[in-house]
Design a protein around this motif. Structure first.
Motif, mmCIF file in Angstrom:
data_model
loop_
_atom_site.group_PDB
_atom_site.id
_atom_site.type_symbol
_atom_site.label_atom_id
_atom_site.label_comp_id
_atom_site.label_asym_id
_atom_site.label_seq_id
_atom_site.Cartn_x
_atom_site.Cartn_y
_atom_site.Cartn_z
ATOM 1 N N GLN A 55 0.825 -1.201 0.000
ATOM 2 C CA GLN A 55 0.000 0.000 0.000
ATOM 3 C C GLN A 55 0.868 1.263 0.000
ATOM 4 O O GLN A 55 0.500 2.278 -0.599
ATOM 5 C CB GLN A 55 -0.925 -0.008 1.213
ATOM 6 C CG GLN A 55 -2.071 -1.012 1.130
ATOM 7 C CD GLN A 55 -3.104 -0.634 0.075
ATOM 8 O OE1 GLN A 55 -3.127 0.484 -0.434
ATOM 9 N NE2 GLN A 55 -3.985 -1.569 -0.234
ATOM 10 N N ARG A 59 1.429 4.637 -2.920
ATOM 11 C CA ARG A 59 1.396 6.057 -2.556
ATOM 12 C C ARG A 59 2.754 6.721 -2.744
ATOM 13 O O ARG A 59 3.002 7.800 -2.224
ATOM 14 C CB ARG A 59 0.916 6.189 -1.101
ATOM 15 C CG ARG A 59 -0.554 5.829 -0.958
ATOM 16 C CD ARG A 59 -0.953 5.476 0.466
ATOM 17 N NE ARG A 59 -2.388 5.232 0.535
ATOM 18 C CZ ARG A 59 -2.978 4.104 0.166
ATOM 19 N NH1 ARG A 59 -2.242 3.103 -0.304
ATOM 20 N NH2 ARG A 59 -4.284 3.969 0.250
ATOM 21 N N PRO A 242 1.143 11.385 6.981
ATOM 22 C CA PRO A 242 -0.232 11.090 6.554
ATOM 23 C C PRO A 242 -0.335 9.947 5.550
ATOM 24 O O PRO A 242 -1.271 9.148 5.606
ATOM 25 C CB PRO A 242 -0.699 12.420 5.933
ATOM 26 C CG PRO A 242 0.567 13.117 5.537
ATOM 27 C CD PRO A 242 1.563 12.747 6.587
ATOM 28 N N LYS A 243 0.637 9.860 4.634
ATOM 29 C CA LYS A 243 0.589 8.782 3.641
ATOM 30 C C LYS A 243 0.867 7.424 4.283
ATOM 31 O O LYS A 243 0.265 6.415 3.916
ATOM 32 C CB LYS A 243 1.587 9.053 2.513
ATOM 33 C CG LYS A 243 1.172 10.167 1.574
ATOM 34 C CD LYS A 243 2.137 10.268 0.399
ATOM 35 C CE LYS A 243 1.717 11.357 -0.580
ATOM 36 N NZ LYS A 243 2.646 11.440 -1.733
ATOM 37 N N THR A 245 0.204 6.618 7.372
ATOM 38 C CA THR A 245 -0.997 6.281 8.140
ATOM 39 C C THR A 245 -2.104 5.801 7.215
ATOM 40 O O THR A 245 -2.792 4.817 7.503
ATOM 41 C CB THR A 245 -1.474 7.509 8.938
ATOM 42 O OG1 THR A 245 -0.397 7.987 9.752
ATOM 43 C CG2 THR A 245 -2.648 7.143 9.827
ATOM 44 N N GLU A 246 -2.266 6.482 6.095
ATOM 45 C CA GLU A 246 -3.275 6.078 5.111
ATOM 46 C C GLU A 246 -2.976 4.689 4.575
ATOM 47 O O GLU A 246 -3.870 3.853 4.409
ATOM 48 C CB GLU A 246 -3.296 7.092 3.972
ATOM 49 C CG GLU A 246 -4.363 6.848 2.926
ATOM 50 C CD GLU A 246 -4.303 7.868 1.809
ATOM 51 O OE1 GLU A 246 -3.942 7.490 0.667
ATOM 52 O OE2 GLU A 246 -4.599 9.051 2.080
ATOM 53 N N ALA A 247 -1.691 4.419 4.321
ATOM 54 C CA ALA A 247 -1.284 3.103 3.835
ATOM 55 C C ALA A 247 -1.563 2.033 4.881
ATOM 56 O O ALA A 247 -1.982 0.908 4.555
ATOM 57 C CB ALA A 247 0.195 3.112 3.463
ATOM 58 N N VAL A 249 -3.964 2.004 7.208
ATOM 59 C CA VAL A 249 -5.398 1.712 7.267
ATOM 60 C C VAL A 249 -5.829 0.898 6.040
ATOM 61 O O VAL A 249 -6.626 -0.036 6.152
ATOM 62 C CB VAL A 249 -6.219 3.008 7.387
ATOM 63 C CG1 VAL A 249 -7.718 2.711 7.336
ATOM 64 C CG2 VAL A 249 -5.882 3.721 8.693
ATOM 65 N N ALA A 250 -5.281 1.232 4.872
ATOM 66 C CA ALA A 250 -5.598 0.465 3.666
ATOM 67 C C ALA A 250 -5.084 -0.967 3.787
ATOM 68 O O ALA A 250 -5.757 -1.925 3.363
ATOM 69 C CB ALA A 250 -4.986 1.140 2.446
ATOM 70 N N LEU A 328 -9.269 9.082 10.141
ATOM 71 C CA LEU A 328 -9.297 7.786 9.453
ATOM 72 C C LEU A 328 -10.015 6.751 10.295
ATOM 73 O O LEU A 328 -10.731 5.899 9.776
ATOM 74 C CB LEU A 328 -7.878 7.309 9.142
ATOM 75 C CG LEU A 328 -7.176 8.003 7.969
ATOM 76 C CD1 LEU A 328 -5.708 7.607 7.930
ATOM 77 C CD2 LEU A 328 -7.849 7.626 6.652
#
Length: 341
Positions: A55, A59, A242-243, A245-247, A249-250, A328
């Motif tokens: 993930q 990104r 942020p990226k 963290t986003e990765a 959660v994905a 998120l």
């Protein structure tokens, strides 16, 4: 004219440099931690299948995941506070403790829940049929005395059984011990441990022995399904990454999808990774059990917080579970759930 052109070129170069620096600002190595038990299955799958790294690449990040192991949430909190850990995972008790204590500094919040699962208090003392029967010669093993989710649940159960102000009645009997060691100590019959407030799969394995019996179910204490484990981090880390963290959660969603779509494969991966003493069929049965829900959506966390407020364990209060999570995490309820059904 030439001077103005040079200024524009210099400005463009500075802007490009700033953009490159921003792109490099996020960490190249992320440190994550988990504990023992099948309740950490989503994180085990994330590690084994490299979901986070995949993930992250989507990104534009070349991310390395460093996985650490702890026996309790308090140790994770210490590592998080000292800057030696980025994502902690554990029970609701340790999370609410650090959430409450960091409201004025690093502001720890939840990233996402991992599951909702019942916790069983199991004993091998034939004289104990309820928590009212425990005596001074009993010792109850749990991950961390007074602060683990098992310890908090036991206090809530004591308050219900013995009355207001009696929530700490069984605290003197508790002993901090990791689940594998607690299971061995209780079932071996050669230690002072006569009970274990554990988690899957340890509680299921213990109950296979005819000497063992369940004397408490956390779902009964809480009035229904509740979040067992979740992941948390500091606002400082999430804001700076942020990226990443986003990765994360994905990647967690990838793990939950694997559990939902192929529980047999998830069970096999977990057994191999953990060296678990369960058959594939036993592990899959726990994953599929209707009482076990694999979901990012938090459940009954405010009930735990209300008790911890009342008992003086946490002073900070929240009106909604969304106040406990980063954005998120707040949207977790809209994510598809992987339940045991």
């Amino acid at each position: 004219m030439r001077a103005r052109s040079l200024v524009r070129l210099l400005g463009a170069a500075m802007a490009l440099g700033a953009g490159l620096c921003a792109a490099r600002a996020e960490v190249a190595t992320v440190r994550l931690a988990k504990q023992f038990g099948i309740s950490y299955l989503p994180l085990t799958l994330m590690e084994e299948e490299l979901f986070l790294e995949k993930q992250a690449r989507q990104r534009g990040l070349d991310l390395k995941a460093e996985w650490l192991r702890f026996t309790g949430g308090s140790g994770m909190n210490e590592a998080l506070l000292s800057g030696n850990l980025d994502f902690a995972s554990g029970g609701v008790g340790p999370f609410l403790t650090i959430w409450g204590r960091t409201q004025t500094n690093i502001k720890v919040k939840g990233v996402a829940a991992l599951n909702a699962m019942p916790l069983w208090l199991v004993t091998v003392n034939p004289a104990v049929t309820s928590i009212k029967d425990f005596g001074p010669h009993d010792k109850i093993a749990l991950p961390t005395a007074k602060t683990s989710i098992q310890a908090i649940t036991l206090q809530m159960a004591a308050e219900q059984a013995f009355g207001p102000g009696q929530q700490g009645k069984l605290d003197p009997l508790t002993v901090s011990m990791g689940h594998p060691d607690a299971q061995t100590a209780m079932m071996g019959g050669r230690s002072e441990i006569t009970a274990h407030f554990g988690s899957p799969p340890f509680q299921e394995l213990e109950l296979k022995d005819p000497r063992a019996r369940k004397v408490l179910d956390s779902y009964d204490v809480m009035g229904g399904p509740h979040t067992f484990n979740l992941v948390w981090a500091s606002s400082r880390f999430v804001t700076a990454n942020p990226k990443v963290t986003e990765a994360f959660v994905a990647a967690l969603e990838d793990s939950l999808k694997l559990i939902r779509d192929d529980p047999a494969r998830a069970a096999a991966l977990w057994i191999k990774a953990e060296g678990a003493k369960l058959s594939p069929a036993e592990a899959e049965a726990i994953i599929r059990a209707p009482q076990n829900e694999w979901t990012r959506a938090p459940k009954r966390m405010l009930a735990y917080l209300a008790y911890m407020n009342r008992a003086g364990l946490v002073s900070a209060k929240a009106e909604a579970e969304s106040a406990l999570f980063f954005p998120l995490g707040e949207t977790a309820g809209s994510a598809p759930e992987a339940t045991g059904r």
